[in-house]
Design an enzyme around this catalytic site. Structure first.
Site, PDB file in Angstrom:
ATOM      1  CE1 TYR A 189       1.200  -0.032   4.508  1.00 35.57           C
ATOM      2  CE2 TYR A 189      -0.117   2.024   4.419  1.00 35.57           C
ATOM      3  CZ  TYR A 189       0.765   1.181   4.740  1.00 35.57           C
ATOM      4  OH  TYR A 189       1.374   1.441   6.222  1.00 35.57           O
ATOM      5  NE  ARG A 242       6.815   4.308   0.446  1.00 33.61           N
ATOM      6  CZ  ARG A 242       6.580   5.198   1.424  1.00 33.61           C
ATOM      7  NH1 ARG A 242       7.426   5.590   2.240  1.00 33.61           N
ATOM      8  NH2 ARG A 242       5.146   5.658   1.509  1.00 33.61           N
ATOM      9  CE  LYS A 254       2.951   3.388   3.214  1.00 33.70           C
ATOM     10  NZ  LYS A 254       3.221   3.611   4.742  1.00 33.70           N
ATOM     11  CD  GLU A 280       9.606   2.338  10.536  1.00 35.36           C
ATOM     12  OE1 GLU A 280       9.748   3.335   9.784  1.00 35.36           O
ATOM     13  OE2 GLU A 280       9.508   1.104  10.289  1.00 35.36           O
TER      14      GLU A 280
HETATM   15  N1  PDD Z   1       2.563   5.597   7.532  1.00 38.37           N
HETATM   16  N2  PDD Z   1       7.388   4.328   8.908  1.00 38.37           N
HETATM   17  C1  PDD Z   1       6.233   3.653   9.019  1.00 38.37           C
HETATM   18  C2  PDD Z   1       6.344   2.224   9.676  1.00 38.37           C
HETATM   19  C3  PDD Z   1       5.024   4.233   8.386  1.00 38.37           C
HETATM   20  O1  PDD Z   1       3.837   3.569   8.483  1.00 38.37           O
HETATM   21  C4  PDD Z   1       5.106   5.440   7.634  1.00 38.37           C
HETATM   22  C5  PDD Z   1       3.755   6.170   6.999  1.00 38.37           C
HETATM   23  C6  PDD Z   1       6.333   5.925   7.592  1.00 38.37           C
HETATM   24  C7  PDD Z   1       6.621   7.605   7.069  1.00 38.37           C
HETATM   25  O2  PDD Z   1       6.556   7.393   5.616  1.00 38.37           O
HETATM   26  P1  PDD Z   1       5.998   8.637   4.803  1.00 38.37           P
HETATM   27  O3  PDD Z   1       6.766   9.619   4.946  1.00 38.37           O
HETATM   28  O4  PDD Z   1       6.199   8.014   3.281  1.00 38.37           O
HETATM   29  O5  PDD Z   1       4.510   8.654   4.913  1.00 38.37           O
HETATM   30  C8  PDD Z   1       7.294   5.376   8.233  1.00 38.37           C
HETATM   31  C9  PDD Z   1       1.513   5.688   6.462  1.00 38.37           C
HETATM   32  C10 PDD Z   1       1.075   7.366   6.603  1.00 38.37           C
HETATM   33  C11 PDD Z   1       0.282   5.116   7.275  1.00 38.37           C
HETATM   34  O6  PDD Z   1       0.664   3.835   7.560  1.00 38.37           O
HETATM   35  O7  PDD Z   1      -0.678   5.539   7.355  1.00 38.37           O
END
Ligand code: PDD
Length: 291
Positions: A31, A50, A145, A177
């Site tokens: 996703y 990504r 992801k 993270e």
């Molecule tokens: N989450 N790390 C994890 C585990 C995440 O789920 C996310 C983002 C990020 C940040 O990634 P980005 O900058 O690309 O949004 C880092 C999304 C927003 C979610 O699961 O809703």
């Protein structure tokens, strides 16, 4: 609210998938969450790249070219009543006629897109948020992801249950993270961040923060960050697509630095907003997406 499901645009509440969908049964899918400003998808190229990396990582063919994704996303974005949105897209390995773990042959993937209003987080941006720390008990492919998010869901809930906004994860005493975000540390004027590897998702916002820091001459180091360093940090930040950059002002009930958002996060937030506004006006094409 308009959604896209397997070739059809339809109201979200009419979208249906099979209970045998492998996303539902096994969390077998990828996703993305893409922010939209003034009806323009932000850093779309990076999100689609990504997505490709995740699909490659789980051996699932990408059902669409970048152009096809863009067309479908844009139609969902146009149908929304909001100018600033959060667009969700998901691809699963499809719905078979049986429950069997091994990969099915020639099964069409399930493709789903929907959009909601982008949350407005003025208070969090201005005042900062509280976070909790916990042991990172996820698998070793956190750079992908995927929709297998139960560990993230459980970890994040630990924070919600004590009135905090996010859980910061430590693997073997090293910062990986947040449960749904990336984390930065500021110490003695240097921006520290974990290097991108299998222990964390390389956030699109994480990359943009590092690009903005480099463009504006903020010293930066990518390296392992020990738990003890978090406790004596001058500043901690959280980044994600839908939250941009938020100051973390409390960690496990203790103040971070002065307990107030620091000067470095204020600079980064200003650079980030200026960049976002320029992109909303001019788009990211033709190299204008450079910071
Ligand atoms: N989450 N790390 C994890 C585990 C995440 O789920 C996310 C983002 C990020 C940040 O990634 P980005 O900058 O690309 O949004 C880092 C999304 C927003 C979610 O699961 O809703």
């Amino acid at each position: 609210m308009t959604a896209y499901l397997n070739g059809q645009f339809l109201p979200l509440d009419e979208a249906r998938i099979s209970p045998l969908d492998r996303g539902f049964l096994f969390g077998d899918g990828a996703y993305e969450v893409i922010p939209v400003y003034a009806r323009r998808a932000f850093r779309l190229e990076q999100h689609l790249a990504r997505l490709q990396r995740t699909l490659d990582g789980i051996a699932l063919a990408n059902p669409h070219s970048a152009g096809e994704w863009q067309e479908r996303l844009q139609r969902v974005i146009s149908a929304s009543e909001f100018d600033d949105q959060s667009v969700y897209l998901q691809v699963t390995r499809g719905a078979d006629n049986k429950r069997e773990q091994s990969f099915p042959k020639d099964l069409p993937p399930t493709v789903f897109i929907f959009s909601t209003v982008l949350p407005v987080l003025t208070a969090q941006r201005e005042n900062g948020i509280a976070v909790l720390s916990a042991v990172d008990n996820r698998w070793l492919r956190c750079h992908l992801k995927t929709v297998s998010l139960l560990p993230n869901v459980l970890l994040r809930q630990q924070a919600i249950d004590v009135g905090a906004a996010e859980t910061i994860l430590l693997r073997d005493g090293i910062l990986s993270e947040g449960a749904t975000s990336n984390i930065f540390v500021v110490k003695d004027g240097v921006l520290l961040a974990p290097q991108r590897d299998h222990r964390m998702l390389a956030g699109i916002t994480y990359d943009l923060v590092l690009e903005l820091a480099a463009a504006h001459g903020m010293p930066c180091q990518l390296r392992d960050i020990a738990d003890a360093e978090l406790r004596v940090a001058d500043e901690l930040w959280l980044s994600s697509s839908t939250r941009e950059v938020l100051p973390i002002t409390r960690l496990d009930g203790h103040p971070v630095g002065t307990g107030k958002p620091g000067p470095a996060v204020r600079k980064m937030q200003a650079w980030y907003s200026a960049y976002r506004q320029r992109v909303a006006r001019e788009g990211e094409g033709g190299g204008r997406g450079d910071v």
